[in-house]
Design a protein around this motif. Structure first.
Motif, PDB file in Angstrom:
ATOM      1  N   LEU A   1       0.831  -1.207   0.000  1.00  0.00           N
ATOM      2  CA  LEU A   1       0.000   0.000   0.000  1.00  0.00           C
ATOM      3  C   LEU A   1       0.865   1.256   0.000  1.00  0.00           C
ATOM      4  CD1 LEU A   1      -2.676  -1.135   2.611  1.00  0.00           C
ATOM      5  CD2 LEU A   1      -3.128  -0.619   0.212  1.00  0.00           C
ATOM      6  N   THR A   2       1.934   1.229   0.793  1.00  0.00           N
ATOM      7  CA  THR A   2       2.826   2.391   0.849  1.00  0.00           C
ATOM      8  C   THR A   2       3.536   2.576  -0.487  1.00  0.00           C
ATOM      9  OG1 THR A   2       3.166   1.998   3.205  1.00  0.00           O
ATOM     10  CG2 THR A   2       4.731   3.452   2.120  1.00  0.00           C
ATOM     11  N   ARG A   3       3.959   1.470  -1.102  1.00  0.00           N
ATOM     12  CA  ARG A   3       4.663   1.531  -2.387  1.00  0.00           C
ATOM     13  C   ARG A   3       3.756   2.109  -3.474  1.00  0.00           C
ATOM     14  NH1 ARG A   3       5.319  -3.456  -2.832  1.00  0.00           N
ATOM     15  NH2 ARG A   3       7.159  -3.576  -1.482  1.00  0.00           N
ATOM     16  N   GLN A   4       2.453   1.803  -3.400  1.00  0.00           N
ATOM     17  CA  GLN A   4       1.506   2.315  -4.400  1.00  0.00           C
ATOM     18  C   GLN A   4       1.165   3.788  -4.180  1.00  0.00           C
ATOM     19  OE1 GLN A   4      -1.981  -0.211  -5.214  1.00  0.00           O
ATOM     20  NE2 GLN A   4      -0.981  -1.826  -4.028  1.00  0.00           N
ATOM     21  N   GLY A   5       1.590   4.339  -3.035  1.00  0.00           N
ATOM     22  CA  GLY A   5       1.291   5.738  -2.756  1.00  0.00           C
ATOM     23  C   GLY A   5      -0.101   5.969  -2.218  1.00  0.00           C
ATOM     24  N   ILE A   6      -0.743   4.930  -1.708  1.00  0.00           N
ATOM     25  CA  ILE A   6      -2.089   5.070  -1.141  1.00  0.00           C
ATOM     26  C   ILE A   6      -1.968   5.629   0.272  1.00  0.00           C
ATOM     27  CG2 ILE A   6      -4.156   3.825  -0.396  1.00  0.00           C
ATOM     28  CD1 ILE A   6      -3.587   1.817  -2.637  1.00  0.00           C
ATOM     29  N   PRO A   7      -2.604   6.761   0.579  1.00  0.00           N
ATOM     30  CA  PRO A   7      -2.478   7.349   1.926  1.00  0.00           C
ATOM     31  C   PRO A   7      -3.006   6.401   3.000  1.00  0.00           C
ATOM     32  CG  PRO A   7      -3.442   8.926   0.386  1.00  0.00           C
ATOM     33  CD  PRO A   7      -3.440   7.589  -0.309  1.00  0.00           C
ATOM     34  N   SER A   8      -2.289   6.314   4.101  1.00  0.00           N
ATOM     35  CA  SER A   8      -2.728   5.511   5.248  1.00  0.00           C
ATOM     36  C   SER A   8      -3.919   6.185   5.909  1.00  0.00           C
ATOM     37  CB  SER A   8      -1.586   5.362   6.248  1.00  0.00           C
ATOM     38  OG  SER A   8      -1.263   6.626   6.792  1.00  0.00           O
ATOM     39  N   PRO A   9      -4.619   5.503   6.815  1.00  0.00           N
ATOM     40  CA  PRO A   9      -5.753   6.145   7.504  1.00  0.00           C
ATOM     41  C   PRO A   9      -5.382   7.475   8.165  1.00  0.00           C
ATOM     42  CG  PRO A   9      -5.795   3.788   7.902  1.00  0.00           C
ATOM     43  CD  PRO A   9      -4.516   4.061   7.160  1.00  0.00           C
ATOM     44  N   SER A  10      -4.218   7.530   8.809  1.00  0.00           N
ATOM     45  CA  SER A  10      -3.837   8.777   9.468  1.00  0.00           C
ATOM     46  C   SER A  10      -3.451   9.854   8.463  1.00  0.00           C
ATOM     47  CB  SER A  10      -2.679   8.531  10.438  1.00  0.00           C
ATOM     48  OG  SER A  10      -1.590   7.918   9.789  1.00  0.00           O
ATOM     49  N   ALA A  11      -2.957   9.466   7.281  1.00  0.00           N
ATOM     50  CA  ALA A  11      -2.598  10.451   6.258  1.00  0.00           C
ATOM     51  C   ALA A  11      -3.819  10.942   5.493  1.00  0.00           C
ATOM     52  CB  ALA A  11      -1.593   9.839   5.286  1.00  0.00           C
ATOM     53  N   SER A  12      -4.791  10.057   5.271  1.00  0.00           N
ATOM     54  CA  SER A  12      -5.991  10.469   4.537  1.00  0.00           C
ATOM     55  C   SER A  12      -6.914  11.323   5.385  1.00  0.00           C
ATOM     56  CB  SER A  12      -6.749   9.244   4.028  1.00  0.00           C
ATOM     57  OG  SER A  12      -7.150   8.423   5.115  1.00  0.00           O
ATOM     58  N   ASP A  13      -6.800  11.200   6.708  1.00  0.00           N
ATOM     59  CA  ASP A  13      -7.603  12.015   7.620  1.00  0.00           C
ATOM     60  C   ASP A  13      -6.784  12.268   8.884  1.00  0.00           C
ATOM     61  OD1 ASP A  13      -9.505  13.363   9.001  1.00  0.00           O
ATOM     62  OD2 ASP A  13     -10.932  11.706   9.161  1.00  0.00           O
ATOM     63  N   PRO A  14      -5.868  13.247   8.886  1.00  0.00           N
ATOM     64  CA  PRO A  14      -4.966  13.467  10.034  1.00  0.00           C
ATOM     65  C   PRO A  14      -5.698  13.751  11.334  1.00  0.00           C
ATOM     66  CG  PRO A  14      -4.241  14.716   8.108  1.00  0.00           C
ATOM     67  CD  PRO A  14      -5.603  14.174   7.790  1.00  0.00           C
ATOM     68  N   ALA A  15      -6.927  14.273  11.264  1.00  0.00           N
ATOM     69  CA  ALA A  15      -7.656  14.577  12.492  1.00  0.00           C
ATOM     70  C   ALA A  15      -7.985  13.310  13.282  1.00  0.00           C
ATOM     71  CB  ALA A  15      -8.946  15.342  12.167  1.00  0.00           C
ATOM     72  N   ARG A  16      -7.997  12.164  12.625  1.00  0.00           N
ATOM     73  CA  ARG A  16      -8.308  10.906  13.312  1.00  0.00           C
ATOM     74  C   ARG A  16      -7.202  10.535  14.297  1.00  0.00           C
ATOM     75  NH1 ARG A  16     -11.908   7.296  10.817  1.00  0.00           N
ATOM     76  NH2 ARG A  16     -10.637   5.573  11.560  1.00  0.00           N
ATOM     77  N   ASN A  17      -5.954  10.695  13.867  1.00  0.00           N
ATOM     78  CA  ASN A  17      -4.810  10.298  14.687  1.00  0.00           C
ATOM     79  C   ASN A  17      -3.718  11.357  14.591  1.00  0.00           C
ATOM     80  OD1 ASN A  17      -5.489   7.426  15.569  1.00  0.00           O
ATOM     81  ND2 ASN A  17      -5.775   7.273  13.364  1.00  0.00           N
ATOM     82  N   PRO A  18      -3.900  12.478  15.271  1.00  0.00           N
ATOM     83  CA  PRO A  18      -2.910  13.559  15.141  1.00  0.00           C
ATOM     84  C   PRO A  18      -1.542  13.184  15.693  1.00  0.00           C
ATOM     85  CG  PRO A  18      -4.502  14.037  16.888  1.00  0.00           C
ATOM     86  CD  PRO A  18      -5.011  12.830  16.155  1.00  0.00           C
ATOM     87  N   HIS A  19      -1.458  12.132  16.525  1.00  0.00           N
ATOM     88  CA  HIS A  19      -0.175  11.731  17.087  1.00  0.00           C
ATOM     89  C   HIS A  19       0.617  10.845  16.148  1.00  0.00           C
ATOM     90  CE1 HIS A  19      -3.049   8.544  17.918  1.00  0.00           C
ATOM     91  NE2 HIS A  19      -2.053   7.703  18.141  1.00  0.00           N
ATOM     92  N   ARG A  20       0.062  10.487  14.988  1.00  0.00           N
ATOM     93  CA  ARG A  20       0.775   9.624  14.050  1.00  0.00           C
ATOM     94  C   ARG A  20       1.320  10.445  12.879  1.00  0.00           C
ATOM     95  NH1 ARG A  20       0.143   4.553  15.649  1.00  0.00           N
ATOM     96  NH2 ARG A  20      -1.736   3.927  16.773  1.00  0.00           N
TER      97      ARG A  20
END
Length: 552
Positions: free
Chosen positions: A221-240
């Motif tokens: 997933l990272t190699r394909q450039g697909i944003p992780s849950p915390s990257a697609s919505d930073p408000a969900r996990n601001p500590h990540r």
């Protein structure tokens, strides 16, 4: 000469009360009790967002009131409480009132029509009854709420709030069934499949069932450039950091039963655990713990979009169980070890919180980013970053003592006055975050177009986001910038933080963690420089609930 009073009150947000309204009516009751006797309130102690079950010693403003009782030069002669139900819980009255007796400070409550008489058995009985009623009321509310949520989940499958899981977004589900709430404009919400991230969830399940491991999936997933849950919505996990997919993110998706289209509740519970079994008066702390799967409440029917069939979900759980060598269940990591810098220490490579690790009977902190996150990113991170607590503890405490020494206070206040921006005036930062979210959505929607999604439908999504982006951009341009916190607020903040800093040296390691958090300590460890960068980011006094002197 009028009698001077200190007022004490408390409100929690568990019952969604307005702190200002609650403070106003409790203060009104207190005024009604003392004004006929020539009394005047000259100091206030009001705790916000603190449960009544928390003992006085652990409530910030109740403990400040107790400290004030010890001061022979205090500026009040008595204390008045507007609502005993909110001040005392269980046996708290019997543990607290002896301090008022010892320091000869009368305690006034409306229920006895004036000051409590220590020699009056009726007064003592009344206050004890109020403590029991307060505890019973809290327990009844808890039982009613949990029973109602279980019934609503099972029979209606209603979305009960919180953030939508990755792969879903919230959609309107009509007016609220409660007529009063519906009249206020409140509406129900439901989960619907996100057009982009739902495809990622389906792909993850398909790959896992086909035999791939969670770390292999995270790397792909990272190699394909697909944003992780915390990257697609930073408000969900601001500590990540959101730099890459982690094993835990993939595993959390695979174990989430809501992807089957059913609502699930009661996966976790709150347990109240004694802080110290040797000193029950310290009260309880709340721990989140996972329930056995047999206790989960499932909706009787599918109530939102199904991303994975029930058969595929169960198959994924079986694979996890086999790989784990038994029945797989998600359990929290528990520790009784005292880590003084818990939550305050960050890795200089990846900016993640470092984890506590007990080794050779000592506290260490470590970061294992490459073992937990896909390594197809640009971070040059060692396999493990280690730091021993003893190497920095004395230096940190000495720095805090020096920083808040009386001879340096003016310099510290001047420096903060020149740099500290009022959080109440930093709406621009929030708007920028929302603009970035719009940009990510536009990127995802264009990717969906490239993947063959319906052009008409996706174009509608793009237009909606572009309109929202234009609105946010206009608000950002109209937002005032660089508003500074007034010097008098900073002085009050420094007084609060400095008092906590002076307690650090003599505190137990377990208590130090709470003190460091209250101070606003943040440290970053840079292994390549053998350097720990420490800074204090205190919460301004007008943001937190503060003690007010000299009137209301």
């Amino acid at each position: 000469m009028s009698m001077r009073f200190a007022f004490y009150g408390r409100v929690s947000t568990e019952d969604n009360q307005d702190p200002e309204a609650s403070r106003a009516w409790q203060l009104r009751r207190a005024h009604a009790l003392i004004e006929g006797r020539g009394g005047e309130i000259v100091a206030e102690f009001f705790d916000v967002d603190k449960s009544r079950s928390i003992p006085w010693a652990r409530r910030p403003h109740a403990s400040a009131l107790i400290e004030a009782l010890k001061n022979p030069r205090r500026d009040f002669d008595a204390v008045v409480i507007g609502e005993p139900h909110r001040a005392f819980y269980g046996n708290q009255y019997s543990l607290t009132f002896p301090l008022f007796e010892h320091f000869k400070v009368p305690l006034w409550v409306p229920e006895v029509g004036g000051p409590i008489d220590p020699a009056n058995e009726a007064h003592d009985m009344i206050m004890g009854v109020f403590g029991g009623l307060s505890k019973g009321e809290r327990n009844r509310i808890k039982i009613r709420v949990r029973s109602a949520m279980a019934a609503i989940t099972a029979t209606e499958g209603r979305f009960l709030g919180g953030r939508p899981p990755y792969g879903y977004r919230l959609a309107d589900a009509g007016p609220h069934p409660n007529p009063a709430k519906a009249a206020d404009g409140k509406r129900l919400r439901r989960l619907e499949a996100d057009p982009v991230t739902s495809l990622v969830v389906r792909w993850i399940f398909a790959q896992f069932i086909s035999g791939r491991g969670v770390f292999d999936i995270a790397e792909d997933l990272t190699r394909q450039g697909i944003p992780s849950p915390s990257a697609s919505d930073p408000a969900r996990n601001p500590h990540r950091s959101g730099l890459a997919w982690s094993k835990s993110a993939v595993r959390t998706i695979i174990t989430n039963p809501r992807y089957t289209g059913r609502q699930v509740w009661n996966k976790q519970r709150k347990d109240e655990v004694l802080l110290d079994v040797e000193d029950v008066a310290l009260g309880y702390t709340t721990k989140m713990r996972w329930n056995d799967r047999a206790k989960w409440i499932w909706s009787e029917r599918k109530v939102h979009d199904e991303l994975v069939s029930t058969e595929d979900f169960e198959r994924a759980q079986q694979i996890l169980a086999v790989r784990a060598g038994g029945i797989y269940s998600k359990r929290p990591h528990r520790t009784n070890r005292p880590y003084a810098f818990r939550g305050c220490l960050f890795c200089g490579y990846c900016d993640r919180r470092m984890q506590g690790n007990w080794n050779n009977r000592q506290a260490y902190y470590r970061c294992r980013f490459p073992q937990q996150y896909a390594r197809t990113n640009d971070i040059d991170h060692p396999k493990v970053v280690y730091l021993r607590e003893a190497e920095i503890a004395e230096h940190v405490d000495a720095w805090l003592a020096t920083m808040f020494a009386p001879t340096r206070l003016n310099a510290v206040i001047d420096a903060m006055a020149a740099q500290l921006i009022d959080p109440a005036q930093t709406a621009a930062e929030e708007l920028k975050t929302q603009l970035a979210a719009c940009d990510r959505k536009l990127k995802q929607y264009r990717a969906a177009l490239d993947a063959g999604a319906d052009p008409v439908e996706v174009t509608g999504w793009i237009n909606t986001v572009q309109q929202e982006r234009a609105r946010l951009q206009a608000r950002l341009q109209a937002t005032p910038r660089d508003e500074r916190i007034p010097r008098e607020h900073i002085e009050e903040m420094i007084e609060h933080v400095g008092g906590l800093a002076r307690q650090v040296t003599s505190a137990d390691p377990a208590d130090k963690a709470d003190l460091y958090k209250e101070i606003g300590l943040r440290m970053t460890y840079h292994p390549q420089k053998q350097l720990v960068e420490a800074r204090i980011i205190p919460e301004p006094p007008h943001v937190r609930s503060v003690r007010v002197r000299g009137g209301t």
